[in-house]
Scaffold this motif. Structure first.
Motif, PDB file in Angstrom:
ATOM      1  N   PRO A  58      83.724  41.269 -50.062  1.00 23.61           N
ATOM      2  CA  PRO A  58      84.610  42.351 -49.596  1.00 23.61           C
ATOM      3  C   PRO A  58      85.144  43.185 -50.752  1.00 23.61           C
ATOM      4  O   PRO A  58      85.307  42.691 -51.873  1.00 23.61           O
ATOM      5  CB  PRO A  58      85.740  41.602 -48.884  1.00 23.61           C
ATOM      6  N   LYS A  59      85.425  44.452 -50.480  1.00 22.94           N
ATOM      7  CA  LYS A  59      85.963  45.339 -51.491  1.00 22.94           C
ATOM      8  C   LYS A  59      87.458  45.121 -51.685  1.00 22.94           C
ATOM      9  O   LYS A  59      88.018  45.474 -52.733  1.00 22.94           O
ATOM     10  CB  LYS A  59      85.696  46.795 -51.104  1.00 22.94           C
ATOM     11  N   GLU A  60      88.113  44.558 -50.708  1.00 22.98           N
ATOM     12  CA  GLU A  60      89.535  44.311 -50.814  1.00 22.98           C
ATOM     13  C   GLU A  60      89.801  43.275 -51.909  1.00 22.98           C
ATOM     14  O   GLU A  60      89.100  42.274 -52.017  1.00 22.98           O
ATOM     15  CB  GLU A  60      90.117  43.807 -49.490  1.00 22.98           C
ATOM     16  N   ASP A  74      78.855  44.031 -54.481  1.00 21.65           N
ATOM     17  CA  ASP A  74      78.318  44.584 -53.224  1.00 21.65           C
ATOM     18  C   ASP A  74      77.007  43.914 -52.861  1.00 21.65           C
ATOM     19  O   ASP A  74      76.727  43.654 -51.677  1.00 21.65           O
ATOM     20  CB  ASP A  74      78.110  46.098 -53.365  1.00 21.65           C
ATOM     21  N   ASP A  77      89.793  47.145 -60.554  1.00 20.94           N
ATOM     22  CA  ASP A  77      88.978  48.027 -61.385  1.00 20.94           C
ATOM     23  C   ASP A  77      89.460  47.992 -62.829  1.00 20.94           C
ATOM     24  O   ASP A  77      90.650  47.816 -63.110  1.00 20.94           O
ATOM     25  CB  ASP A  77      89.035  49.467 -60.875  1.00 20.94           C
ATOM     26  N   VAL A 100      84.552  46.075 -63.164  1.00 22.39           N
ATOM     27  CA  VAL A 100      85.484  45.405 -62.262  1.00 22.39           C
ATOM     28  C   VAL A 100      85.587  43.938 -62.672  1.00 22.39           C
ATOM     29  O   VAL A 100      84.635  43.357 -63.214  1.00 22.39           O
ATOM     30  CB  VAL A 100      84.999  45.531 -60.793  1.00 22.39           C
ATOM     31  N   HIS A 134      80.699  46.693 -59.702  1.00 21.04           N
ATOM     32  CA  HIS A 134      80.907  46.782 -58.256  1.00 21.04           C
ATOM     33  C   HIS A 134      79.596  46.533 -57.511  1.00 21.04           C
ATOM     34  O   HIS A 134      79.585  45.888 -56.452  1.00 21.04           O
ATOM     35  CB  HIS A 134      81.454  48.168 -57.890  1.00 21.04           C
ATOM     36  N   LYS A 135      78.505  47.021 -58.108  1.00 22.53           N
ATOM     37  CA  LYS A 135      77.223  46.850 -57.415  1.00 22.53           C
ATOM     38  C   LYS A 135      76.815  45.377 -57.356  1.00 22.53           C
ATOM     39  O   LYS A 135      76.122  44.961 -56.413  1.00 22.53           O
ATOM     40  CB  LYS A 135      76.139  47.675 -58.092  1.00 22.53           C
ATOM     41  N   THR A 163      85.479  38.495 -58.776  1.00 20.93           N
ATOM     42  CA  THR A 163      86.269  37.742 -57.790  1.00 20.93           C
ATOM     43  C   THR A 163      85.671  36.360 -57.538  1.00 20.93           C
ATOM     44  O   THR A 163      86.324  35.502 -56.950  1.00 20.93           O
ATOM     45  CB  THR A 163      86.342  38.511 -56.475  1.00 20.93           C
ATOM     46  N   ARG A 193      89.655  43.682 -55.145  1.00 21.57           N
ATOM     47  CA  ARG A 193      88.998  43.902 -56.439  1.00 21.57           C
ATOM     48  C   ARG A 193      89.934  44.640 -57.399  1.00 21.57           C
ATOM     49  O   ARG A 193      90.763  45.446 -56.981  1.00 21.57           O
ATOM     50  CB  ARG A 193      87.709  44.695 -56.271  1.00 21.57           C
TER      51      ARG A 193
END
Length: 799
Positions: free
Chosen positions: A532-534, A527, A538, A549, A523-524, A552, A536
């Protein structure tokens, strides 16, 4: 599996040496990993005879002995062992001998008395932990003989790698079968005679198996009046040679049978069992048992227990209970031989981190038929070594009788699968020597009955594999299979796999290096790129927290590749990757949408460090050129590049790539503050293209052929001074829309941005050509001037 060559010869009369035996087994699929010599550290120890023993003149606990060690002279040796006596045969280390611990025996004076050697204990020889006194040898040993020869020790041990499907080879008997097969020799089993005495005891004991699928067979035999003592030398030393620690005569017999026949056994102290019965059932949740290692184990219903009438007494197939272990006071022994379901034993041993030699074999399956023979062999040895009496009868429960699989076997099918001729006579002989029964009523289709010890033989293809193994895998000819492509397949749509393979071939053909990365990132990482976090997905059970993750985009993996290359001193990185990216999609059956992408990354020098060119760093034009080349490779219209700084979170400049007005990807420079985290000190240029969209357009592309140009082109350059707000794509599009008949190509070849100026100098190369003749300079100059004037008039640039 450790195999003693001497032990093997008790089953098979093989005269070959350890290396040849190992080589033959290796060719049968049982790899020889090493040849060990466990008694090499004591190879120089000899048999000596104590002639006299006198007290040391200056010590209360030392004795001065004269010893005949076969050297032709009597040796004076000072010894401190309390059990040394005249008339004994003893192991002697002569002066110059190196002991197992590394100590070198030297001439010495012990309290003024010279000593020329050492009389050894078993611990000093590395044979056991006994150091209560010297090792006393049998009287019939010949003085001066090497100790290893006098004791007839197992001096050559083969370390054999056993594959998981060959649990039958986890014993001397199993490997002896393979050796007999390899050398075409007979196999001889140990002669077992069970001398039963007294009344049948089995009617006084009951066995209950609550779930037959977990324990197909459970049997008990009783040996009474035993005396617990050390095993004889031959057994202790043999177990020591194969890595098993001797304990006592009864326990050593169970370990001996385990190594010899592959059947795990367990010995209970009969007098510590209660209730007159044995129950085999699953544990209750939270039930506890203290195992032989002194640890309390908390159990679950997935574990199988052995209980007497009152309490748990053993963890089935893994380890016995401490409450019923054999001790020096034991006089009556109840011996267990059983078969348990492999999956149950494996799960229990793994969950409790309690591996054992027994569980290792149960996990791979034991021979249900052979377990009876192993039981009889064990109790006969126990009675012989302990002075006990074997009571008549055996208490047995076999809720699931073993039945042999009966696969078919066809010689023609064997020839087809192996791609080589094999004779029916060879197949029949091989299967029979493997222990199979043959019904050849139908010469083309045999019925085979497989032996009880080969649980891995259940299908025809298993039998064919055995034929190949015995014939020799190295004898199978290297023949490439014929690959035919029917004419009716020509013209069909290219498969997705074939398309992606061609994309990879394109990248390799351009001299790029292919990267293969996990689909997992952190995730980092996403980021850090501002994604965007949408969307993703896990990973529930990630390999590491840095891979939690699904990616994307391909960029995080490619940037990690850049960092790795920089760390290894590679200052010119040219990579491509063809892989899937993932986005959450609740409407999908897998809740994930996968799409193929082509990632390109360029950093630093365009040429290898050893290349004798002037070092030039990669730039925008280089990565754009790769994208243009790839689109041309797919036979699509020329791509259009539109700069859009707001279009991407981690690229600046960011350029959107479109084909026929449809976006297919993005290229640009990774923002310096982001690239810095990957140790980049020069610009990192990256492109990511949507292969799904490009493939769809590629499938619809119509390839048109035209003759190659015969006449030479004429080229003219035009430099325009344009504001930074005017894109190169707009200028190129304007020139193309002029539809000049002889204009073949427009290419940007140079860009210059003066300091303290809002304008840019852009140089375009115009390529003119006519198909039927050579152009004249005048007409080329005319068309070039027309282009320049149109740019000035319509776009407001200066020339």
């Amino acid at each position: 599996m450790l195999l003693s060559l001497k032990w093997l010869r008790e089953f098979v009369p093989v005269e070959a040496g350890a290396q040849e035996v190992g080589d033959r087994l290796t060719m049968l699929g049982l790899e020889l990993e090493d040849i060990l010599h466990p008694y090499d550290p004591i190879k120089d120890i000899v048999v000596g005879y104590v002639l006299t023993k006198e007290p040391h003149p200056d010590s209360d606990h030392l004795a001065v002995c004269t010893v005949d060690a076969g050297t032709g002279e009597v040796l004076n040796i000072v010894c401190g062992a309390p059990n040394v006596a005249a008339g004994q045969k003893v192991p002697v280390a002569l002066v110059g001998t190196t002991m197992p611990g590394g100590m070198v025996i030297k001439k010495a004076k012990l309290r003024g008395v010279p000593s020329f050697g050492m009389i050894c204990s078993e611990r000093e020889l590395g044979l056991s932990e006994d150091h209560s006194g010297i090792m006393v040898l049998p009287e019939d040993f010949k003085v001066g003989t090497r100790l290893v020869d006098a004791l007839d020790l197992d001096t050559e041990i083969l370390e054999i790698g056993i594959t998981p499907n060959r649990g039958d080879c986890l014993s001397v008997l199993g490997l002896a079968r393979e050796a007999a097969l390899a050398f075409k020799l007979p196999l001889t089993l140990p002669d077992v005679r069970v001398a039963e005495q007294g009344a049948d005891w089995s009617s006084d004991w009951s066995i209950t198996i609550s779930q037959p699928e977990l324990c197909p067979l459970y049997q008990l035999r009783l040996v009474e009046g035993v005396t617990i003592k050390p095993s004889p030398m031959w057994m202790r030393h043999r177990l020591h040679a194969v890595g098993v620690r001797p304990i006592s005569n009864i326990v050593d017999v169970t370990n001996y049978i385990l190594m010899e026949l592959g059947q795990p056994l367990h010995a209970f102290d009969r007098d510590k069992l209660e209730g007159g019965r044995t129950e085999v059932s699953v544990a209750r949740d939270g039930e506890r048992i203290v195992t032989l290692d002194g640890q309390e184990r908390i159990l679950t219903p997935a574990d199988l227990l052995i209980r007497d009438g009152v309490k748990p007494v053993a963890l089935a197939g893994v380890m016995g209970g401490l409450d019923t272990e054999i001790s020096d006071a034991s006089r009556n022994v109840l011996v267990e031989s059983a078969v348990f379901r492999p999956e149950t034993i494996r799960k229990t041993a793994r969950r409790l981190a309690l591996p054992s030699e027994a569980s290792y074999r149960f996990e791979r399956g034991v021979d249900q038929i052979n377990s009876r023979f192993a039981m009889d062999r064990a109790v006969s040895l126990m009675a012989e070594l302990s002075g006990g009496v074997i009571r008549k009868g055996a208490c047995t429960q076999e809720p699931r009788v073993w039945t042999a699989p009966t696969p078919r076997f066809r010689v023609r099918r064997t020839v087809d699968l192996l791609g080589m001729d094999v004779e029916p006579a060879f197949c029949a002989d091989t299967l029979e020597r493997l222990g199979c029964g043959l019904d050849r009523a139908d010469e083309a289709d045999w019925k085979v009955t497989t032996p009880s010890w080969r649980s891995d033989l259940s299908r025809e293809v298993d039998l064919i594999e055995e034929i190949a193994r015995v014939k020799g895998m190295d004898t199978i000819p290297e023949t490439l299979p014929a690959v035919s492509r029917p004419l009716d397949r020509f013209g069909l749509t290219e498969s997705r796999y074939a398309f992606l393979s061609r994309v990879k071939a394109w990248g390799c053909g351009l001299g790029l290096n292919e990267a293969e990365n996990y689909s997992f990132v952190g995730h980092k990482d996403l980021d850090h790129l501002g994604l965007p976090k949408e969307g993703r997905i896990d990973i529930i059970n990630p390999l590491t927290e840095e891979q939690n993750v699904l990616r994307t985009v391909l960029a995080p993996s490619l940037l990690q590749n850049v960092r790795t290359n920089i760390a290894h001193g590679n200052m010119g990185v040219r990579l491509f990757e063809v892989a899937n990216v993932f986005a959450a999609d609740p409407a999908s059956q897998t809740t994930a949408h996968e799409s193929a992408r082509l990632g390109l990354v360029m950093y630093g020098s365009l040429s290898d460090t050893a290349w004798p060119n002037k070092e030039t760093d990669a730039g925008y034009a280089d990565v754009r050129g790769l994208v243009e080349h790839f689109v041309g490779f797919l036979h699509l219209h020329a791509p259009v590049f539109v700069r859009d700084e707001a279009a991407h979170p981690f690229l600046a400049p960011s350029v959107t790539v479109t084909v026929d007005g449809n976006p297919v990807g993005v290229i640009g420079q990774v923002k310096p503050q982001i690239a810095d985290a990957y140790h980049a000190r020069k610009p990192v240029w990256l492109a990511e293209l949507d292969l799904e969209a490009l493939w769809e357009r590629h499938k619809k592309a119509k390839i048109a052929f035209k003759p190659l140009a015969v006449f030479p082109p004429s080229r003219r350059d035009v430099t325009v001074i344009a504001p930074a707000s005017l894109s190169v794509a707009d200028i190129e599009e304007h020139i193309r829309k002029m539809r000049i008949a002889i204009l073949e190509e427009v290419t940007l070849i140079d860009l210059y941005e003066p300091k303290d100026s809002a304008d840019r100098n852009l140089t375009f190369r115009l390529t003119f050509r006519k198909a039927d003749r050579t152009l004249k300079d005048a007409e080329v100059d005319k068309e070039r001037e027309k282009v320049a004037q149109s740019l000035i008039k319509n776009l407001g640039v200066r020339i």
